[in-house]
Design a protein around this motif. Structure first.
Motif, PDB file in Angstrom:
ATOM      1  N   PHE A  99       0.829  -1.203   0.000  1.00  0.00           N
ATOM      2  CA  PHE A  99       0.000   0.000   0.000  1.00  0.00           C
ATOM      3  C   PHE A  99       0.864   1.254   0.000  1.00  0.00           C
ATOM      4  CE2 PHE A  99      -2.204   3.337   2.463  1.00  0.00           C
ATOM      5  CZ  PHE A  99      -3.378   3.474   1.732  1.00  0.00           C
ATOM      6  N   LYS A 100       1.959   1.225   0.736  1.00  0.00           N
ATOM      7  CA  LYS A 100       2.800   2.417   0.851  1.00  0.00           C
ATOM      8  C   LYS A 100       3.498   2.763  -0.459  1.00  0.00           C
ATOM      9  CE  LYS A 100       6.954   0.034   2.579  1.00  0.00           C
ATOM     10  NZ  LYS A 100       6.396  -1.324   2.468  1.00  0.00           N
ATOM     11  N   ASN A 101       3.595   1.788  -1.385  1.00  0.00           N
ATOM     12  CA  ASN A 101       4.247   2.034  -2.673  1.00  0.00           C
ATOM     13  C   ASN A 101       3.259   2.372  -3.781  1.00  0.00           C
ATOM     14  OD1 ASN A 101       6.803   1.523  -1.610  1.00  0.00           O
ATOM     15  ND2 ASN A 101       6.676  -0.667  -2.035  1.00  0.00           N
ATOM     16  N   ARG A 102       2.001   2.591  -3.415  1.00  0.00           N
ATOM     17  CA  ARG A 102       0.945   2.736  -4.425  1.00  0.00           C
ATOM     18  C   ARG A 102       1.174   3.907  -5.376  1.00  0.00           C
ATOM     19  NH1 ARG A 102      -0.334   4.732   0.294  1.00  0.00           N
ATOM     20  NH2 ARG A 102      -1.550   6.650   0.568  1.00  0.00           N
ATOM     21  N   ASN A 103       1.869   4.928  -4.931  1.00  0.00           N
ATOM     22  CA  ASN A 103       2.097   6.093  -5.786  1.00  0.00           C
ATOM     23  C   ASN A 103       3.379   5.987  -6.593  1.00  0.00           C
ATOM     24  OD1 ASN A 103      -0.268   7.440  -4.884  1.00  0.00           O
ATOM     25  ND2 ASN A 103       0.813   8.135  -3.046  1.00  0.00           N
ATOM     26  N   THR A 152      -4.672  11.269   6.175  1.00  0.00           N
ATOM     27  CA  THR A 152      -4.825  10.609   4.873  1.00  0.00           C
ATOM     28  C   THR A 152      -3.916  11.215   3.817  1.00  0.00           C
ATOM     29  OG1 THR A 152      -6.669  12.083   4.362  1.00  0.00           O
ATOM     30  CG2 THR A 152      -7.212   9.959   5.359  1.00  0.00           C
ATOM     31  N   ASP A 153      -3.043  12.124   4.220  1.00  0.00           N
ATOM     32  CA  ASP A 153      -2.162  12.800   3.263  1.00  0.00           C
ATOM     33  C   ASP A 153      -0.703  12.384   3.432  1.00  0.00           C
ATOM     34  OD1 ASP A 153      -1.831  13.933   5.748  1.00  0.00           O
ATOM     35  OD2 ASP A 153      -1.625  15.996   5.010  1.00  0.00           O
ATOM     36  N   MET A 154      -0.458  11.267   4.102  1.00  0.00           N
ATOM     37  CA  MET A 154       0.918  10.847   4.376  1.00  0.00           C
ATOM     38  C   MET A 154       1.618  10.340   3.128  1.00  0.00           C
ATOM     39  SD  MET A 154       0.664   8.876   8.061  1.00  0.00           S
ATOM     40  CE  MET A 154      -0.754   7.859   7.642  1.00  0.00           C
ATOM     41  N   ASN A 155       2.875  10.764   2.945  1.00  0.00           N
ATOM     42  CA  ASN A 155       3.690  10.178   1.883  1.00  0.00           C
ATOM     43  C   ASN A 155       4.292   8.869   2.390  1.00  0.00           C
ATOM     44  OD1 ASN A 155       5.988  10.747   3.456  1.00  0.00           O
ATOM     45  ND2 ASN A 155       6.314  12.730   2.433  1.00  0.00           N
ATOM     46  N   LYS A 156       5.055   8.215   1.548  1.00  0.00           N
ATOM     47  CA  LYS A 156       5.581   6.895   1.885  1.00  0.00           C
ATOM     48  C   LYS A 156       6.405   6.910   3.160  1.00  0.00           C
ATOM     49  CE  LYS A 156       8.564   3.202   0.113  1.00  0.00           C
ATOM     50  NZ  LYS A 156       9.330   2.694  -1.050  1.00  0.00           N
ATOM     51  N   GLU A 157       7.308   7.840   3.301  1.00  0.00           N
ATOM     52  CA  GLU A 157       8.212   7.867   4.447  1.00  0.00           C
ATOM     53  C   GLU A 157       7.458   8.153   5.739  1.00  0.00           C
ATOM     54  OE1 GLU A 157      11.303   6.780   4.403  1.00  0.00           O
ATOM     55  OE2 GLU A 157      10.869   6.340   2.305  1.00  0.00           O
TER      56      GLU A 157
END
Length: 212
Positions: A99-103, A152-157
């Motif tokens: 999920f964290k790599n979705r973007n 809900t606006d968190m980036n991967k890190e």
């Protein structure tokens, strides 16, 4: 090769956190094969191996190392005599399923779509609720804090380092998954599981607030 992969995963994940153990892998594998039946264009061997090996070394249990899982899977497949093409396809699933790599994913072959859908299905519904609270307990995260708003606006890190509440995790990830399914089969299965989570949250807040 499938039998050897099962043996490897069972041995490697013996004693793992209960939300990411062999039983999680088994469910994702079975869901993947069910979805794959509706997609004859998919390579069933890639789907099976991708599902079985997708959490062989989950980064969050290995100091954030996102290379270890692909390395273990690649070495295993090489030892099994897999073709370079098969290895590349399976490793691609492992690298991009999260999920964290979705973007960060630019290409979604049908095999990745299937395994990712199966993995996301296991993150929602009754099993998803149980896994979420189990992992929250494992991390010693609070169940709920009304003063903490979901992010809900968190980036991967930021997402990787997040230690928010278990209830907030529903809004930060789980309730988003229904609309992120790729296949029609997964979308249908997700509807019921999504509704179950909404029902659970309603009951949770009622009991939390002692609304008798």
């Amino acid at each position: 090769m499938i039998d050897q992969a099962i043996a490897l995963v069972q041995q490697t994940l013996d004693g793992a956190e209960a939300g990411h153990d062999w039983f999680h892998i088994e469910r994702v594998w079975k869901l993947s094969m069910h979805i794959a039946q509706q997609h004859p264009e998919a390579n069933a061997e890639v789907v099976a191996l991708g599902a079985l090996l997708h959490d062989i070394a989950d980064a969050k249990f290995h100091n954030g190392d996102e290379q270890l899982g692909p390395q273990i899977a690649s070495q295993f497949l090489q030892e099994q005599g897999a073709t370079p093409e098969l290895i590349d396809q399976v490793v691609y699933i492992i690298r991009n399923i999260s999920f964290k790599n979705r973007n960060e994913v630019s290409h979604y072959p049908i095999e990745l779509q299937i395994v990712q859908d199966a993995d996301r299905l296991d993150a929602i519904g009754a099993i998803g609720i149980a896994r979420t609270f189990n992992f929250g307990g494992y991390k010693n995260n609070p169940m709920h804090d009304p003063k903490q708003e979901p992010r809900t606006d968190m980036n991967k890190e930021v997402y990787k380092k997040s230690n928010g509440t278990t209830i907030n995790h529903f809004y930060e990830k789980l309730l988003l998954l229904k609309d992120m399914m790729h296949t029609e089969t997964a979308r249908k299965l997700a509807e019921e599981r999504h509704q179950l989570m909404l029902t659970f949250l309603d009951a949770f807040y009622k009991e939390w607030n002692v609304a008798l």
